[in-house]
Design a protein around this motif. Sequence first.
Motif, PDB file in Angstrom:
ATOM      1  N   PRO A   8     -24.678 -29.062 -60.533  1.00  0.00           N
ATOM      2  CA  PRO A   8     -24.485 -27.630 -60.650  1.00  0.00           C
ATOM      3  C   PRO A   8     -25.475 -27.033 -61.629  1.00  0.00           C
ATOM      4  O   PRO A   8     -25.826 -27.629 -62.645  1.00  0.00           O
ATOM      5  CB  PRO A   8     -23.048 -27.495 -61.171  1.00  0.00           C
ATOM      6  N   HIS A  83     -18.175 -25.090 -59.311  1.00  0.00           N
ATOM      7  CA  HIS A  83     -19.523 -24.527 -59.218  1.00  0.00           C
ATOM      8  C   HIS A  83     -19.480 -23.061 -59.631  1.00  0.00           C
ATOM      9  O   HIS A  83     -19.635 -22.168 -58.801  1.00  0.00           O
ATOM     10  CB  HIS A  83     -20.054 -24.649 -57.778  1.00  0.00           C
ATOM     11  N   ALA A  95     -25.184 -27.364 -52.564  1.00  0.00           N
ATOM     12  CA  ALA A  95     -24.721 -28.554 -53.281  1.00  0.00           C
ATOM     13  C   ALA A  95     -24.265 -29.639 -52.316  1.00  0.00           C
ATOM     14  O   ALA A  95     -24.445 -30.833 -52.572  1.00  0.00           O
ATOM     15  CB  ALA A  95     -23.585 -28.177 -54.223  1.00  0.00           C
TER      16      ALA A  95
END
Length: 457
Positions: A8, A83, A95
């Motif tokens: 992240p 996130h 991601a």
Amino acid sequence: MSTTLRDPAPTTEPAEAAQSPHARRFGLPIATCLVMGNVIGGGIFLLPASVAPFGTISLVAFGVLTAGAIALALVFGRLAERHPQTGGPYVYARAAFGDFAGFLAAWSYWITAWVSNAALAVAAVGYLTVLFPAAGAHKWSMCLAALAVQWLPALANLAGTRYVGAVQVIATVLKFAPLLLVAVGGLFFFDPANLGPFRATDQSAAGAVSAAAAILLFSYLGVESATVSAGEVRDPARNVGRATILGTAGAAVVYLLGTLSVFGLVAHEKLVSSTAPFTDAVNAMFGGTWGGTVVACAAVISMLGALNGWTLLSAQTPYAAAKDGLFPKVFETKKRGVPVVGVVVTVALASALTVYNYTLGAEGVFESLVLITTFTATVPYLLATAAQVYFLLSGQRERVHAGRLARDGVLAVLAFGFSMWLVAGSGYAAVYQGVLFLFAGVLCYAAMSARKTRATA
């Protein structure tokens, strides 16, 4: 294209955003207002009349859609915990599935934002002419009014997030006052005789629910608003999910109670042909004809509030993608907490589309573009919910809460199904043309990806 999972991005924004007196992070109340204001635009003022031909069974369709929207909001809340960065669905898709999926989410969301902004502005002019008849005297006066409706919220955005939040709270309060007047106050004037038949068409119950849902499907677009602006929210891991759920639930209550009250205030045979159902409802409650002015004011405020929020969102996703090298670097420019280049470019595109609409009278083209956005808006939803399914099934312990695995899995599947229903409801033509828009983005991705590769070589 790499499909390697990425860590992240940092949850903190540049120091400039924190130090500028014009930048201010959103707390839970403002983030919730952002979600509610974006979900409830101007469509609520026509929805009761739009679904009245199906009978009160349309309330069942509303209930089903509400359940799906809440499931989607819960999934976004879970994703935001892990996130908590600006970009929302773009961040989650990237991601899970890499740069290309992230780009598709960002590209489709950006298209949705600026085309929808143009549509909201044009629709707002219809209500403005009730308050200021001169605005509707000529197509060019209507065009200028539509441009003003777009640029006023843009100026509030360019002034900084502090002013975006203030405008959003004021617009939400002023918008919901008349809506709640009908949604709650109308229940005291409710007459069951006005409801009409439960099923007013020859369709089966399932067919009637599906047909009504096709009209109502897009009432909940915007549930992702807080996730897209997560970088501007204080304690995003905690507040983004809460704002998403509270905002969606609040919008659902207003939708359901408002539609039910109008059904009980306006006779069914009149409601079917009504062009201003909330006006008719206010007139039925208090008599007289002043309801038109009240509803017109509420509609204009509603759309200005929605444009204020959507203008910010339309710049946030390109900003997040630009930071990762997937959009032109200029979109990364940020002042007073706002991606200023994204705001200006987005509003300029929406303005050009508005002028095109009024110049050529190409209503069919404009309506087709707007319909396309109902498809492009669901692409980030599908990718985000698929990302949650991926995180749950791939055994990534840092992204999954083990004690909530079963519940989160059910929610993710329901939200994915809801998103698929949104795609199906947008129609064959919209899906076909929407896919062409996505494929046009592939060329842009190829250019940006090549540039990124050269820079890192």
